[in-house]
Design an enzyme around this catalytic site. Sequence first.
Site, PDB file in Angstrom:
ATOM      1  N   CYS A  52       0.806  -1.223   0.000  1.00 55.14           N
ATOM      2  CA  CYS A  52       0.000   0.000   0.000  1.00 55.14           C
ATOM      3  C   CYS A  52       0.838   1.270   0.000  1.00 55.14           C
ATOM      4  CB  CYS A  52      -0.940  -0.018   1.200  1.00 55.14           C
ATOM      5  SG  CYS A  52      -1.888  -1.548   1.289  1.00 55.14           S
TER       6      CYS A  52
ATOM      7  N   HIS B  10      -2.363   8.163   5.769  1.00 54.21           N
ATOM      8  CA  HIS B  10      -2.651   6.873   5.138  1.00 54.21           C
ATOM      9  C   HIS B  10      -4.089   6.484   5.480  1.00 54.21           C
ATOM     10  CE1 HIS B  10      -1.740   3.149   3.170  1.00 54.21           C
ATOM     11  NE2 HIS B  10      -1.924   2.425   4.267  1.00 54.21           N
TER      12      HIS B  10
ATOM     13  N   GLU C 177      -0.803   5.385  13.336  1.00 52.19           N
ATOM     14  CA  GLU C 177      -0.415   6.564  12.552  1.00 52.19           C
ATOM     15  C   GLU C 177      -0.614   7.835  13.386  1.00 52.19           C
ATOM     16  OE1 GLU C 177      -0.879   8.530   8.089  1.00 52.19           O
ATOM     17  OE2 GLU C 177      -2.356   7.048   8.742  1.00 52.19           O
TER      18      GLU C 177
ATOM     19  N   LYS D 234      -9.177   8.232   1.707  1.00 49.93           N
ATOM     20  CA  LYS D 234      -9.806   6.902   1.663  1.00 49.93           C
ATOM     21  C   LYS D 234     -11.238   6.928   2.205  1.00 49.93           C
ATOM     22  CE  LYS D 234      -5.443   4.334   1.925  1.00 49.93           C
ATOM     23  NZ  LYS D 234      -4.498   5.454   2.086  1.00 49.93           N
TER      24      LYS D 234
ATOM     25  N   HIS E  86      -9.558   2.167  -0.341  1.00 47.91           N
ATOM     26  CA  HIS E  86      -8.114   1.943  -0.390  1.00 47.91           C
ATOM     27  C   HIS E  86      -7.732   1.413  -1.769  1.00 47.91           C
ATOM     28  CE1 HIS E  86      -4.119   1.230   0.628  1.00 47.91           C
ATOM     29  NE2 HIS E  86      -4.251   0.593   1.792  1.00 47.91           N
TER      30      HIS E  86
ATOM     31  N   PHE F 106       1.902  -3.255   4.006  1.00 45.85           N
ATOM     32  CA  PHE F 106       2.215  -4.559   4.587  1.00 45.85           C
ATOM     33  C   PHE F 106       3.698  -4.861   4.358  1.00 45.85           C
ATOM     34  CE2 PHE F 106      -2.271  -6.677   4.187  1.00 45.85           C
ATOM     35  CZ  PHE F 106      -2.730  -5.859   5.205  1.00 45.85           C
TER      36      PHE F 106
END
Length: 411
Positions: free
Chosen positions: A163, A302, A313, A334, A339, A397
Amino acid sequence: MSRRVVVTGIGAITPIGLSVNEFWDSVKAQKTGFAEITKFDTTDYKCKLAAEVKGFDAKSFMDFKSAKRMEAFCQFAIAATKEAMEDAGLDMEKEDPYRVGVSVGSGIGSLQAVEREYKKLLEKGPNRVNPLLVPMMIANMAAGNVSIYFGLKGKSINVVTACATGTNSIGEAFRSIQYGEAEVMVAGGTESSITPIGVAGFSALTALSTCQDPKRCSIPFDKERSGFVMGEGSAIVILEELEHARKRGAKIYAEVVGYGATSDAYHITSPAEDGSGAAKAMEYAIMDAGIDKEDVMYINAHGTATHHNDLFETRAIKLLFGEHAKEMKINSTKSMIGHLLGAAGAIEFITCVKELEEGYIHATVGYEVPDEECDLDYCKEPVKEDIKYALSNSLGFGGHNTSILVKKFEA
């Protein structure tokens, strides 16, 4: 001496618009792209919603033969690149093609091709598998097809960092121009993974929201958040060395001034719990720009709407910025488009460019219930504010943390 890098073109295919203007108008209207999945039967799936690209016809952007030889993630990339190239007024007949490069990433490539041909393998045997399976499936083919379609012969790379792919791709393009490897880079991300195995895989991880209310399915930083909603699309930017852009009279949207990347070295899916890796990536981007932390008043987070991501975050922002974090505006794109995986960072970069241009920070749509542990200003409503810098974060990830810093252009 590193060179200055500016943004001269932008292009996008998204769940809320098939061009940058359509996308941006939808953002300002707080429109969301969430609806029931139409690409396959979700009867046996806990996850029912996604943010699909609607009304896209590849033949509107390229010839039929080219379209037929590309999977959706490549088609999206070509369409977004076409818009960005036209927006930049980039005429390849006037450019040295070896000085125009490509940095377009995809996190996954084509799951559709794998599913389709594996079914054929099981039902009809190995001799019936499409000879083009591999070049249609592999993630680097977005970069490859963009290079071929537009005649770009410079450095051509595909960054795959889950991502964080879109932000890494733009960051590496930025570095390539800074240090003289190219004059122009076509950069961004693309993804189309709303498929049975894609949705099943992320669902098995408990990463996807199972909420069936389009208004509450993707709610970053909200206490009732329940996971991310998968989106798809592509976002492409034209990055250019400043003097090269000036010589050809290009419109300059913004300047890229900082890029930072780190690894958590912690867990395959969870970010570091104290936010230290993401904090360091933001710190590196700010150091790269040679500015003070207090100069940054806005972050495009994010913000996936998973419990861990949003909490960690938030901790990262507080760890780096301290008390200043409370004065900052933070939002998540998002909340409207879900996403986009490998394309997420790229569309969020374009969002930052538009926000700088218009002095408008969009709302985190659907944010209603504050979380005691996520206690910063997440823009419940849009904010009209003239900002000089926009910091965009992406986390992937594998522990990938990337931050890119964009500045309002000053001659």
